[in-house]
Design an enzyme around this catalytic site. Structure first.
Site, PDB file in Angstrom:
ATOM      1  N   HIS A   8       0.825  -1.204   0.000  1.00 24.77           N
ATOM      2  CA  HIS A   8       0.000   0.000   0.000  1.00 24.77           C
ATOM      3  C   HIS A   8       0.865   1.262   0.000  1.00 24.77           C
ATOM      4  O   HIS A   8       1.577   1.523   0.962  1.00 24.77           O
ATOM      5  CB  HIS A   8      -0.881  -0.031   1.257  1.00 24.77           C
ATOM      6  CG  HIS A   8      -1.822   1.106   1.373  1.00 24.77           C
ATOM      7  ND1 HIS A   8      -1.824   1.977   2.428  1.00 24.77           N
ATOM      8  CD2 HIS A   8      -2.809   1.517   0.542  1.00 24.77           C
ATOM      9  CE1 HIS A   8      -2.777   2.864   2.263  1.00 24.77           C
ATOM     10  NE2 HIS A   8      -3.391   2.613   1.135  1.00 24.77           N
ATOM     11  N   GLU A  35       0.261  -0.729  -4.749  1.00 21.35           N
ATOM     12  CA  GLU A  35      -0.860   0.194  -4.872  1.00 21.35           C
ATOM     13  C   GLU A  35      -0.286   1.592  -4.754  1.00 21.35           C
ATOM     14  O   GLU A  35       0.562   1.849  -3.885  1.00 21.35           O
ATOM     15  CB  GLU A  35      -1.859  -0.058  -3.731  1.00 21.35           C
ATOM     16  CG  GLU A  35      -3.141   0.758  -3.832  1.00 21.35           C
ATOM     17  CD  GLU A  35      -3.164   2.051  -3.035  1.00 21.35           C
ATOM     18  OE1 GLU A  35      -4.196   2.709  -2.998  1.00 21.35           O
ATOM     19  OE2 GLU A  35      -2.114   2.454  -2.456  1.00 21.35           O
ATOM     20  N   ASP A  37      -1.268   6.072  -5.532  1.00 17.01           N
ATOM     21  CA  ASP A  37      -2.360   7.045  -5.737  1.00 17.01           C
ATOM     22  C   ASP A  37      -1.925   8.112  -6.735  1.00 17.01           C
ATOM     23  O   ASP A  37      -0.766   8.530  -6.714  1.00 17.01           O
ATOM     24  CB  ASP A  37      -2.689   7.738  -4.410  1.00 17.01           C
ATOM     25  CG  ASP A  37      -2.934   6.748  -3.304  1.00 17.01           C
ATOM     26  OD1 ASP A  37      -4.022   6.168  -3.270  1.00 17.01           O
ATOM     27  OD2 ASP A  37      -2.017   6.548  -2.471  1.00 17.01           O
ATOM     28  N   HIS A  50      -0.751  10.812  -2.422  1.00 13.21           N
ATOM     29  CA  HIS A  50      -2.061  10.444  -1.871  1.00 13.21           C
ATOM     30  C   HIS A  50      -2.987  11.638  -1.674  1.00 13.21           C
ATOM     31  O   HIS A  50      -4.129  11.648  -2.123  1.00 13.21           O
ATOM     32  CB  HIS A  50      -1.879   9.697  -0.543  1.00 13.21           C
ATOM     33  CG  HIS A  50      -3.188   9.322   0.081  1.00 13.21           C
ATOM     34  ND1 HIS A  50      -3.856  10.150   0.953  1.00 13.21           N
ATOM     35  CD2 HIS A  50      -3.974   8.232  -0.082  1.00 13.21           C
ATOM     36  CE1 HIS A  50      -4.989   9.577   1.312  1.00 13.21           C
ATOM     37  NE2 HIS A  50      -5.089   8.414   0.707  1.00 13.21           N
ATOM     38  N   GLU A 109      -4.590   3.867  -8.056  1.00 12.69           N
ATOM     39  CA  GLU A 109      -5.839   4.426  -7.515  1.00 12.69           C
ATOM     40  C   GLU A 109      -6.008   5.866  -7.965  1.00 12.69           C
ATOM     41  O   GLU A 109      -5.198   6.739  -7.640  1.00 12.69           O
ATOM     42  CB  GLU A 109      -5.887   4.366  -5.978  1.00 12.69           C
ATOM     43  CG  GLU A 109      -7.264   4.854  -5.522  1.00 12.69           C
ATOM     44  CD  GLU A 109      -7.404   5.135  -4.029  1.00 12.69           C
ATOM     45  OE1 GLU A 109      -6.621   4.620  -3.218  1.00 12.69           O
ATOM     46  OE2 GLU A 109      -8.334   5.912  -3.711  1.00 12.69           O
TER      47      GLU A 109
END
Ligand code: G3P
Ligand code: CA
Length: 244
Positions: A8, A35, A37, A50, A109
């Site tokens: 993450h 993952e 962002d 993020h 994401e």
């Protein structure tokens, strides 16, 4: 098939999130995937971060949408975590993909709100197309309209609606959206939901699972992937059970 371990924001408890160091650490920690962002700069560049502002992870202040890429490159995004990472520069999505392109699994994401990141879908897809990626790419978002836009442009790219809610028949929701995956908050899943999703051809990755007790629970539920800040911990637990 085994359970994918997805780091993450990279290995974000060992290095500053969404940076080169965090991604390299995740590779060392034997994550199957990462993952990350993404947001859009004022000059329409896709960058990996993020928050919608640089306030928390740099010494600067302001909304990303108000900075050009070359302005953001003047800041460092590591010392908020530890002084030893003070040379960490913000990454474009293209730069990040270059670092992680050999992993089997990449989860991008998309962060999108009513006043940020309009048009980000086309730019994300351009970044993906620039690099000849052979791995599985999943685009996730809490903004499910954005995922629909991705599907409308590139039907072959896999999408994963992120959900903090427990839906009635979430598998039907995924099918209706043409999603291959659901990314579900781990506290709202149970074995039956995972089984039903599988029966309907939907894979489930759960987020963000860090504690051993919860990791074990998700392994026992036979989820398809675990998004975690501690990929090495998840890897060790799987190894102890003789699982991949
Ligand atoms: O993709 C799972 C998780 O990253 C969603 O929440 O706030 O950490 O981006 P957040
Ligand atoms: Ca995220």
């Amino acid at each position: 098939m085994g359970i994918n371990i997805i780091a993450h924001r990279g290995s974000s408890k060992a290095a500053p999130e969404n940076t080169k160091s965090a991604f390299k650490q995740a590779i060392k920690d034997q994550a199957d995937g990462i993952e990350l962002d993404v947001h859009l700069t004022a000059d329409n560049q896709v960058i990996v971060i993020h928050d919608p502002t640089i306030d928390r992870t740099s010494k600067g202040k302001g909304f990303i949408k108000n900075f050009k890429l070359n302005e953001l490159k003047q800041y460092e995004f590591g010392s908020f975590f530890d002084e030893k990472f003070k040379n960490e520069k913000i990454l474009t999505l293209t730069e990040a993909l270059e670092i992680i392109k050999n992993l089997s699994f990449i989860n991008i994401e998309i962060k999108k709100g009513y006043n940020i990141n309009q048009g980000i879908e086309e730019e994300v897809l351009k970044s993906i197309e620039k690099i000849n990626l052979k791995n599985e790419i999943i685009i996730s978002s809490f903004n499910h309209e954005s995922l629909k836009m991705i599907k409308n442009i590139r039907n072959d790219i896999k999408i994963a609606p992120l959900l903090y809610a427990r839906l009635n028949k979430p598998w039907d929701y995924a099918i209706n959206l043409s999603a291959e995956y659901l990314h579900l908050y781990y506290k709202l899943v149970n074995k039956e939901i995972i089984e039903k999703c599988h029966q309907h051809g939907i894979k489930v990755n759960v987020f963000t699972v860090d504690e051993k007790y919860d990791l074990n629970k998700m392994i026992n539920y036979e989820v398809d992937g675990i998004i975690t800040n501690y990929p090495i911990r998840a890897r060790d637990l799987l190894a102890n059970k003789n699982l991949k």
